[in-house]
Write a protein that holds these residues in place. Structure first.
Motif, mmCIF file in Angstrom:
data_model
loop_
_atom_site.group_PDB
_atom_site.id
_atom_site.type_symbol
_atom_site.label_atom_id
_atom_site.label_comp_id
_atom_site.label_asym_id
_atom_site.label_seq_id
_atom_site.Cartn_x
_atom_site.Cartn_y
_atom_site.Cartn_z
ATOM 1 N N LEU A 1 7.854 12.865 -18.958
ATOM 2 C CA LEU A 1 6.867 12.255 -19.845
ATOM 3 C C LEU A 1 5.531 12.993 -19.781
ATOM 4 C CD1 LEU A 1 7.621 8.490 -19.179
ATOM 5 C CD2 LEU A 1 8.311 9.866 -21.128
ATOM 6 N N HIS A 2 5.103 13.389 -18.598
ATOM 7 C CA HIS A 2 3.837 14.127 -18.477
ATOM 8 C C HIS A 2 3.952 15.514 -19.111
ATOM 9 C CE1 HIS A 2 1.986 11.216 -15.706
ATOM 10 N NE2 HIS A 2 3.238 11.000 -15.339
ATOM 11 N N TRP A 3 5.087 16.165 -18.953
ATOM 12 C CA TRP A 3 5.289 17.479 -19.567
ATOM 13 C C TRP A 3 5.252 17.365 -21.086
ATOM 14 C CZ3 TRP A 3 8.982 19.017 -23.028
ATOM 15 C CH2 TRP A 3 8.982 20.369 -23.353
ATOM 16 N N ALA A 4 5.880 16.327 -21.643
ATOM 17 C CA ALA A 4 5.893 16.168 -23.100
ATOM 18 C C ALA A 4 4.480 15.960 -23.626
ATOM 19 C CB ALA A 4 6.780 14.984 -23.481
ATOM 20 N N ARG A 5 3.664 15.227 -22.929
ATOM 21 C CA ARG A 5 2.270 15.008 -23.352
ATOM 22 C C ARG A 5 1.492 16.317 -23.318
ATOM 23 N NH1 ARG A 5 -1.297 10.668 -24.870
ATOM 24 N NH2 ARG A 5 -3.348 11.569 -24.583
ATOM 25 N N VAL B 1 0.829 -1.206 0.000
ATOM 26 C CA VAL B 1 0.000 0.000 0.000
ATOM 27 C C VAL B 1 0.864 1.257 0.000
ATOM 28 C CG1 VAL B 1 -1.729 1.286 1.297
ATOM 29 C CG2 VAL B 1 -1.914 -1.188 1.089
ATOM 30 N N LEU B 2 1.778 1.360 0.964
ATOM 31 C CA LEU B 2 2.608 2.568 1.019
ATOM 32 C C LEU B 2 3.611 2.612 -0.127
ATOM 33 C CD1 LEU B 2 3.214 2.879 4.854
ATOM 34 C CD2 LEU B 2 1.552 4.069 3.442
ATOM 35 N N GLY B 3 4.085 1.446 -0.569
ATOM 36 C CA GLY B 3 5.020 1.420 -1.691
ATOM 37 C C GLY B 3 4.398 1.905 -2.987
ATOM 38 N N THR B 4 3.180 1.437 -3.289
ATOM 39 C CA THR B 4 2.527 1.903 -4.514
ATOM 40 C C THR B 4 2.111 3.369 -4.406
ATOM 41 O OG1 THR B 4 0.445 1.005 -3.690
ATOM 42 C CG2 THR B 4 1.706 -0.361 -5.205
ATOM 43 N N THR B 5 1.717 3.797 -3.213
ATOM 44 C CA THR B 5 1.394 5.218 -3.029
ATOM 45 C C THR B 5 2.623 6.081 -3.268
ATOM 46 O OG1 THR B 5 -0.268 4.605 -1.411
ATOM 47 C CG2 THR B 5 0.423 6.901 -1.422
ATOM 48 N N TYR B 6 3.766 5.660 -2.756
ATOM 49 C CA TYR B 6 5.015 6.392 -2.961
ATOM 50 C C TYR B 6 5.367 6.446 -4.448
ATOM 51 C CZ TYR B 6 10.003 7.334 -2.995
ATOM 52 O OH TYR B 6 11.230 7.853 -3.270
ATOM 53 N N LEU B 7 5.268 5.317 -5.132
ATOM 54 C CA LEU B 7 5.598 5.303 -6.555
ATOM 55 C C LEU B 7 4.634 6.145 -7.385
ATOM 56 C CD1 LEU B 7 6.553 1.556 -7.073
ATOM 57 C CD2 LEU B 7 8.083 3.522 -7.022
ATOM 58 N N TYR B 8 3.363 6.195 -6.982
ATOM 59 C CA TYR B 8 2.385 6.978 -7.726
ATOM 60 C C TYR B 8 2.672 8.477 -7.618
ATOM 61 C CZ TYR B 8 -2.058 8.831 -9.314
ATOM 62 O OH TYR B 8 -3.015 9.524 -9.983
ATOM 63 N N TYR B 9 3.101 8.912 -6.449
ATOM 64 C CA TYR B 9 3.329 10.339 -6.229
ATOM 65 C C TYR B 9 4.773 10.775 -6.442
ATOM 66 C CZ TYR B 9 -1.403 10.857 -4.598
ATOM 67 O OH TYR B 9 -2.766 10.884 -4.528
ATOM 68 N N LEU B 10 5.583 9.955 -7.081
ATOM 69 C CA LEU B 10 6.937 10.376 -7.429
ATOM 70 C C LEU B 10 6.863 11.502 -8.460
ATOM 71 C CD1 LEU B 10 9.003 7.093 -7.818
ATOM 72 C CD2 LEU B 10 9.425 8.944 -6.234
ATOM 73 N N PRO B 11 7.872 12.360 -8.518
ATOM 74 C CA PRO B 11 7.859 13.413 -9.542
ATOM 75 C C PRO B 11 7.925 12.825 -10.952
ATOM 76 C CG PRO B 11 9.746 13.649 -8.058
ATOM 77 C CD PRO B 11 8.991 12.462 -7.620
ATOM 78 N N ASP B 12 7.630 13.654 -11.932
ATOM 79 C CA ASP B 12 7.593 13.240 -13.327
ATOM 80 C C ASP B 12 8.976 12.805 -13.784
ATOM 81 O OD1 ASP B 12 6.763 12.830 -15.885
ATOM 82 O OD2 ASP B 12 6.743 14.946 -16.446
#
Length: 150
Positions: A110-114, A95-106
């Protein structure tokens, strides 16, 4: 050193090695086993009888604890260790591991390029230009040398 002391020391070393131990009285000859002749009250406490069927039952922890999880032979400690392992394994790691990975910076922007590509598509459609052009540079802005100098 007395014979009984030697037998007790031998029984202790055999118990550590996992070898079978038989109770033998010091008053008997060495080839006779007296385990059936000695009353339970007169047996020494450190001499343990061994029977093959008892050893088989001791090997399987499911006889003592049908809900054995593999963490300890004690049923209470086994359940506590199982619960602690699942709490830290499921709750903390997943739970905490996936939450940490989800909220990592870009990562790698990739998000900026989109977002930038969507902005440029919207800008070109508003100007009436095609979304993609076959030219890398705008041909009207390229300054070519005069044909005479060739």
């Amino acid at each position: 050193m007395s014979t009984m002391a030697a037998l007790r020391r031998l029984a202790g070393s055999q118990r550590l090695l996992g070898l079978p131990v038989r109770a033998v009285s010091s008053g008997q000859t060495a080839n006779t086993t007296v385990s059936a002749r000695i009353s339970p009250a007169s047996r020494p406490m450190d001499v343990v009888e061994w029977h093959p069927m008892e050893k088989e039952e001791e090997k399987s922890p499911f006889v003592k604890n049908p809900d054995f999880h593999g963490y300890s032979d004690d049923p209470v400690t086994d359940v506590q260790n199982m619960r602690a392992t699942f709490f830290f394994g499921i709750s903390v790691c997943l739970v905490l591991g996936t939450t940490y990975l989800y909220y990592l910076p870009d990562h790698k922007n990739l998000h900026w390029a989109r977002r930038e590509a969507e902005r440029r598509v919207k800008e070109r459609t508003e100007q009436g230009l095609p979304i993609l052009s076959s030219y890398y540079y705008d041909p009207s802005k390229i300054v070519l040398p005069p044909e005479e100098e060739e």
